[in-house]
Design a protein around this motif. Structure first.
Motif, PDB file in Angstrom:
ATOM      1  N   ASP A  94      -3.414  -9.061   4.034  1.00 35.65           N
ATOM      2  CA  ASP A  94      -4.518  -8.184   4.390  1.00 35.65           C
ATOM      3  C   ASP A  94      -5.550  -8.183   3.270  1.00 35.65           C
ATOM      4  O   ASP A  94      -5.189  -8.232   2.099  1.00 35.65           O
ATOM      5  CB  ASP A  94      -4.024  -6.752   4.609  1.00 35.65           C
ATOM      6  N   TYR A 140      -9.850  -6.838   2.136  1.00 38.72           N
ATOM      7  CA  TYR A 140     -11.120  -6.188   2.472  1.00 38.72           C
ATOM      8  C   TYR A 140     -12.242  -7.204   2.291  1.00 38.72           C
ATOM      9  O   TYR A 140     -12.048  -8.261   1.679  1.00 38.72           O
ATOM     10  CB  TYR A 140     -11.336  -4.931   1.617  1.00 38.72           C
ATOM     11  N   THR A 167      -8.070  -2.877  11.677  1.00 39.08           N
ATOM     12  CA  THR A 167      -8.510  -2.423  10.356  1.00 39.08           C
ATOM     13  C   THR A 167      -7.873  -1.094   9.970  1.00 39.08           C
ATOM     14  O   THR A 167      -7.390  -0.349  10.820  1.00 39.08           O
ATOM     15  CB  THR A 167     -10.040  -2.229  10.336  1.00 39.08           C
ATOM     16  N   GLY A 211      -8.807   1.793   2.926  1.00 43.48           N
ATOM     17  CA  GLY A 211      -8.032   1.671   1.697  1.00 43.48           C
ATOM     18  C   GLY A 211      -7.741   3.017   1.058  1.00 43.48           C
ATOM     19  O   GLY A 211      -8.217   4.057   1.528  1.00 43.48           O
ATOM     20  N   ARG A 225     -12.979   0.924   0.621  1.00 47.56           N
ATOM     21  CA  ARG A 225     -12.576  -0.398   1.114  1.00 47.56           C
ATOM     22  C   ARG A 225     -12.023  -0.306   2.526  1.00 47.56           C
ATOM     23  O   ARG A 225     -11.290   0.616   2.862  1.00 47.56           O
ATOM     24  CB  ARG A 225     -11.498  -0.985   0.204  1.00 47.56           C
ATOM     25  N   TYR A 278      -9.753  -2.463   5.022  1.00 52.16           N
ATOM     26  CA  TYR A 278      -8.856  -3.609   5.051  1.00 52.16           C
ATOM     27  C   TYR A 278      -8.759  -4.208   6.440  1.00 52.16           C
ATOM     28  O   TYR A 278      -8.762  -3.497   7.445  1.00 52.16           O
ATOM     29  CB  TYR A 278      -7.464  -3.217   4.551  1.00 52.16           C
TER      30      TYR A 278
END
Lengths: 116, 116
Positions: free
Chosen positions: B23, B25, B63, B66, B77, B79
């Motif tokens: 994973d 970003y 998604t 973060g 972020r 991810y």
DNA sequence: TTGACAAATATCGGATTTCGATATATAATA
DNA sequence: TATTATATATCGAAATCCGATATTTGTCAA
């Protein structure tokens, strides 16, 4: 093309490569490209002719008309011949292609969990 | 990209490949792609973020946000995680790439005067 | 403390490239 | 004579990517 975007930006290189081997007319280029790629590519006329004109404007090719006494039907053939400038451009693009494709491969073929 | 047209149509494949490994970003994807290609590619943010949204719409990725307690500056972020559907698409595109690049090579690396 | 900078995400318009549709010309063929 | 295959040409539409720009937020130096 069979797959529309896969040759994006590389068609001029492929055409010039064929012309490096021998002078050709447009329709012949389409057939040769299809044949030589084992039917992976099939360049459409609507793509090729504007591209050829562009190559001519940039002095990568020059042209001459084919024999009048040709027994094939259709419009008069227009032959394309690669110039020295075209050869230099081809060499440059080929080099870029090698660099580019090997970079793609270096990303695609990294094993899961491998250190980078 | 460093060379503008060379990755046309393949960027989604490259991004999905990176996500298959872990994973990531967005900003990280840009850096990783640059690093892993030895600076051949440098994907711009203006290309990446719309592309990521498109991958999400197509269910190739999902998604999550973060950690809040991140000590790095900047926006939070986001991810990206590849889905099963995304993996299937990646496999398909990789296969096309292999076919495509070998077809290009079969045209580029034919010796002058060789029989075809 | 405050202003600059770096990290991170986001959007938009423009440029480039290719294709599909369409048009034209002409010789062979049915 | 009509149709088909060969051959070149142009146009607008679609897809993709980038540069420019904007915004948010945490750190750090002055």
């Amino acid at each position: 093309m069979g797959n529309k975007t896969l040759t994006y930006g590389n068609v001029d290189m492929l055409v010039l490569k064929l012309l490096e081997n021998q002078d050709m007319y447009g329709y012949q280029i389409i057939e040769q490209l299809e044949k030589q790629s084992q039917n992976v590519f099939s360049l459409s006329a609507g793509s090729l002719y504007p591209l050829l004109h562009n190559l001519e404007v940039k002095d990568y090719v020059d042209t001459y008309e084919g024999d009048n006494n040709s027994k094939t039907p259709g419009k008069k053939r227009k032959y394309y011949h690669i110039t020295e400038k075209g050869k230099a451009y081809l060499a440059e693009k080929s080099k870029e292609w090698e660099q580019y494709s090997s970079a793609i491969n270096s990303i695609l073929f990294v094993e899961k969990g491998a250190a980078i």
